[in-house]
Scaffold this active site. Structure first.
Site, mmCIF file in Angstrom:
data_model
loop_
_atom_site.group_PDB
_atom_site.id
_atom_site.type_symbol
_atom_site.label_atom_id
_atom_site.label_comp_id
_atom_site.label_asym_id
_atom_site.label_seq_id
_atom_site.Cartn_x
_atom_site.Cartn_y
_atom_site.Cartn_z
ATOM 1 N N CYS A 1 0.802 -1.238 0.000
ATOM 2 C CA CYS A 1 0.000 0.000 0.000
ATOM 3 C C CYS A 1 0.831 1.282 0.000
ATOM 4 C CB CYS A 1 -0.934 -0.009 1.210
ATOM 5 S SG CYS A 1 -2.178 -1.304 1.099
HETATM 6 N N1 LIG Z 1 -2.349 -6.504 1.139
HETATM 7 C C1 LIG Z 1 -2.927 -5.483 1.731
HETATM 8 O O1 LIG Z 1 -2.718 -5.249 2.915
HETATM 9 C C2 LIG Z 1 -3.888 -4.583 0.963
HETATM 10 C C3 LIG Z 1 -4.677 -3.695 1.700
HETATM 11 C C4 LIG Z 1 -5.586 -2.894 1.043
HETATM 12 C C5 LIG Z 1 -5.675 -2.951 -0.349
HETATM 13 N N2 LIG Z 1 -4.886 -3.805 -1.068
HETATM 14 C C6 LIG Z 1 -5.060 -3.813 -2.508
HETATM 15 O O2 LIG Z 1 -5.782 -4.984 -2.894
HETATM 16 C C7 LIG Z 1 -5.312 -5.464 -4.156
HETATM 17 C C8 LIG Z 1 -4.844 -6.890 -4.004
HETATM 18 O O3 LIG Z 1 -3.766 -6.914 -3.087
HETATM 19 P P1 LIG Z 1 -3.253 -8.258 -2.420
HETATM 20 O O4 LIG Z 1 -2.343 -7.827 -1.330
HETATM 21 O O5 LIG Z 1 -4.391 -9.153 -2.113
HETATM 22 O O6 LIG Z 1 -2.415 -8.872 -3.637
HETATM 23 P P2 LIG Z 1 -1.904 -10.374 -3.774
HETATM 24 O O7 LIG Z 1 -0.821 -10.353 -4.785
HETATM 25 O O8 LIG Z 1 -1.656 -10.966 -2.427
HETATM 26 O O9 LIG Z 1 -3.164 -11.150 -4.363
HETATM 27 C C9 LIG Z 1 -3.674 -10.928 -5.637
HETATM 28 C C10 LIG Z 1 -3.918 -12.292 -6.262
HETATM 29 O O10 LIG Z 1 -4.597 -12.109 -7.495
HETATM 30 C C11 LIG Z 1 -4.156 -13.112 -8.395
HETATM 31 N N3 LIG Z 1 -4.532 -12.685 -9.731
HETATM 32 C C12 LIG Z 1 -3.951 -11.757 -10.536
HETATM 33 N N4 LIG Z 1 -4.651 -11.636 -11.681
HETATM 34 C C13 LIG Z 1 -5.682 -12.506 -11.605
HETATM 35 C C14 LIG Z 1 -6.761 -12.844 -12.482
HETATM 36 N N5 LIG Z 1 -6.933 -12.218 -13.648
HETATM 37 N N6 LIG Z 1 -7.612 -13.817 -12.097
HETATM 38 C C15 LIG Z 1 -7.465 -14.434 -10.916
HETATM 39 N N7 LIG Z 1 -6.468 -14.158 -10.033
HETATM 40 C C16 LIG Z 1 -5.601 -13.185 -10.376
HETATM 41 C C17 LIG Z 1 -2.667 -13.195 -8.120
HETATM 42 O O11 LIG Z 1 -2.137 -14.435 -8.557
HETATM 43 C C18 LIG Z 1 -2.622 -13.038 -6.583
HETATM 44 O O12 LIG Z 1 -2.648 -14.292 -5.919
HETATM 45 C C19 LIG Z 1 -4.237 -4.482 -4.592
HETATM 46 O O13 LIG Z 1 -4.815 -3.499 -5.390
HETATM 47 C C20 LIG Z 1 -3.775 -3.869 -3.277
HETATM 48 O O14 LIG Z 1 -3.245 -2.582 -3.457
HETATM 49 C C21 LIG Z 1 -4.009 -4.626 -0.423
#
Ligand SMILES: NC(=O)c1ccc[n+]([C@@H]2O[C@H](COP(=O)([O-])OP(=O)(O)OC[C@H]3O[C@@H](n4cnc5c(N)ncnc54)[C@H](O)[C@@H]3O)[C@@H](O)[C@H]2O)c1
Length: 465
Positions: free
Chosen positions: A304
């Site tokens: 983030c």
């Molecule tokens: N991790 C945090 O603390 C957090 C907090 C708030 C917001 N976010 C936001 O949430 C979003 C996701 O973050 P995250 O930490 O979960 O990421 P992450 O990388 O842990 O998980 C995302 C998952 O999506 C999968 N993926 C990608 N493209 C795909 C598709 N087309 N179909 C199916 N699966 C697909 C990836 O393989 C991955 O496992 C980002 O935009 C991030 O900025 C994250």
């Protein structure tokens, strides 16, 4: 839970994955009203079939909660390794224990890797990565996910984006991609945005008791989004537009980013002035209004803070031609912190007539914050790389290292034993993991640099950032 009401949703055969989208006859505004009402009813009595696209740090907890409250949930995960781990009951997200995953698998959760296996859905939530590419937003994952959904979209379904992104993405980028289905957003299907507020490792504020901001591209969409998240969390906070909800997330993260940069810069000045910044922060925190406590550290990490504010500054530059100066300045200060830690490490060794080159250094903590296995953008990795480049002999302790799928680490990982601590010329505490035996570390470290201020109540040989 079985689908016993498919007939109440207007029939629409989705086109095969790679064929051109089918054109569907337009639906009248009255039908649209019924579609939203029908979806809300399906959500309320848990007949709605839920699809979460992306099973990472954000998507997996959403899927777990949706199963817990009684929905049938498909978790689409693009990584075959992650999908297989989930199917075998093995979680890679620290906040989701294996036991919770296994209970979910036995009660309506189905992780899949192949989009052909997702089946029909009533509610789809997109939680895919939104990285930066050369400083610019990379929305390729969101585009892929939306295209996958467009090929399978049915009338009356809801699609919500949760990925962090710049204001305008849901309405200007995601909605048109979904409309390639031949269905019209807001009339024949519903669209919303709801920012994730997950704080990995936070024992007090979790998915359920953290209020959730929700939005829709119109009233019917908002109604559906509110109904869905209302079923998952204690409190929803509706806002006026999807762009407003997108800005909420960026405002929250930019606020933290800027305030951390403020105390980091102050910490550097205070040290040069010979003033204890930590004492000043403690005293300022006694003010019951108008002040919020932020503490210095080796930099910011995770998905983030180092990334989200740049989504906002990119949008401001692109749309208005102006520079978001606070974000640029905060980036500059926070990105400098690993170098500052190295300078302080050299100084503390120097006072002991030692050089970094050739010294044995034990680094405590590699993840980006306490209590998580998430090492993405972690400033600890930058510190380790710089230590190695300076000729130090580096070992690291990381109690949260995942068994599989962890980072390619630049230094050997060892247990945090009294022997390892005592064998190091310098110990640098970079992450305040609750598991670190701080008394033992204070007792055995020859020299210690504490970048998190957690050793202050103890007697030790060394200094705090
Ligand atoms: N991790 C945090 O603390 C957090 C907090 C708030 C917001 N976010 C936001 O949430 C979003 C996701 O973050 P995250 O930490 O979960 O990421 P992450 O990388 O842990 O998980 C995302 C998952 O999506 C999968 N993926 C990608 N493209 C795909 C598709 N087309 N179909 C199916 N699966 C697909 C990836 O393989 C991955 O496992 C980002 O935009 C991030 O900025 C994250």
């Amino acid at each position: 839970m079985t689908d016993d009401t498919a007939a109440t949703v207007p029939p629409f055969d989705p086109p095969a994955p790679d064929s051109p989208p089918a054109v569907r006859p337009p639906v009248s505004p009255d039908d649209s009203h019924d579609l939203a009402g029908e979806l809300v009813r399906r959500i309320e009595d848990r007949r709605a079939r839920v699809l979460i696209v992306g099973q990472g740090y954000v998507g997996l907890p959403v899927a777990m909660r949706a199963v817990e409250v009684g929905f049938d949930v498909v978790g689409l995960e693009a990584s075959p390794e992650r999908a297989a781990a989930l199917a075998s009951g093995s979680s890679y997200v620290a906040d989701v224990p294996d036991e919770q995953l296994r209970t979910a698998l036995a009660s309506g959760y189905r992780p899949v890797n192949d989009p052909a296996e997702i089946g029909p859905f009533d509610v789809a939530v997109i939680t895919v990565p939104t990285p930066l590419n050369d400083g610019a937003p990379d929305l390729a994952y969101v585009e892929d996910a939306a295209a996958t959904l467009a090929r399978r979209l049915r009338a009356g379904a809801l699609v919500v984006l949760e990925s962090t992104t710049y204001p305008g993405t849901t309405d200007e980028l995601m909605r048109p991609l979904l409309e390639q289905s031949g269905l019209k957003g807001g009339t024949e299907f519903f669209v919303g945005y709801s920012p994730e507020r997950i704080d990995p490792g936070n024992p007090r504020w979790g998915f359920v008791n953290t209020p959730k901001v929700v939005s829709g591209i119109d009233d019917d969409s908002l109604r559906c989004v509110e109904a869905f998240y209302g079923a998952l969390v204690d409190k929803v906070v509706p806002v006026g537009s999807t762009a407003e909800a997108e800005l909420v997330k960026l405002l929250e993260n930019t606020f933290r980013h800027v305030n951390i940069a403020l105390v980091n810069e102050l910490a550097m000045f205070a040290d040069s002035l010979g003033i204890d910044i930590w004492g000043a922060i403690d005293a300022a925190s006694s003010k019951p209004f108008g002040y919020m406590r932020f503490t210095p550290g080796p930099g910011v990490g995770g998905h983030c803070l180092p990334i989200d504010p740049s989504y906002l500054s990119w949008r401001v530059k692109r749309r208005l031609g102006q520079t978001f100066r606070f974000v640029e300045l905060a980036n500059d200060v926070n990105e400098h912190m690993p170098d500052y830690v190295i300078t302080r490490a050299m100084n503390v060794l120097n006072r002991n007539k030692q050089a970094l080159n050739g010294s044995r250094v034990l680094v405590l903590g590699l993840s980006y914050k306490a209590g998580t296995s998430d090492w993405r953008e972690s400033p600890s990795i930058a510190v380790v790389e710089r230590l190695l480049a300076m000729g130090a002999d580096v070992r690291a302790c990381e109690p949260y290292l995942p068994e599989a799928g962890g980072p390619a680490l630049p230094a050997p990982v060892v247990d945090c034993t009294p022997d390892e601590v005592a064998a190091a010329d310098l110990v640098i505490l970079l992450v305040d993991h609750p598991d670190f035996p701080l008394d033992e570390i204070a007792e055995h470290a020859c020299l210690l640099l504490d970048t998190k201020g957690v050793m202050r109540p103890r007697r030790f040989n060394g200094e705090t950032l």
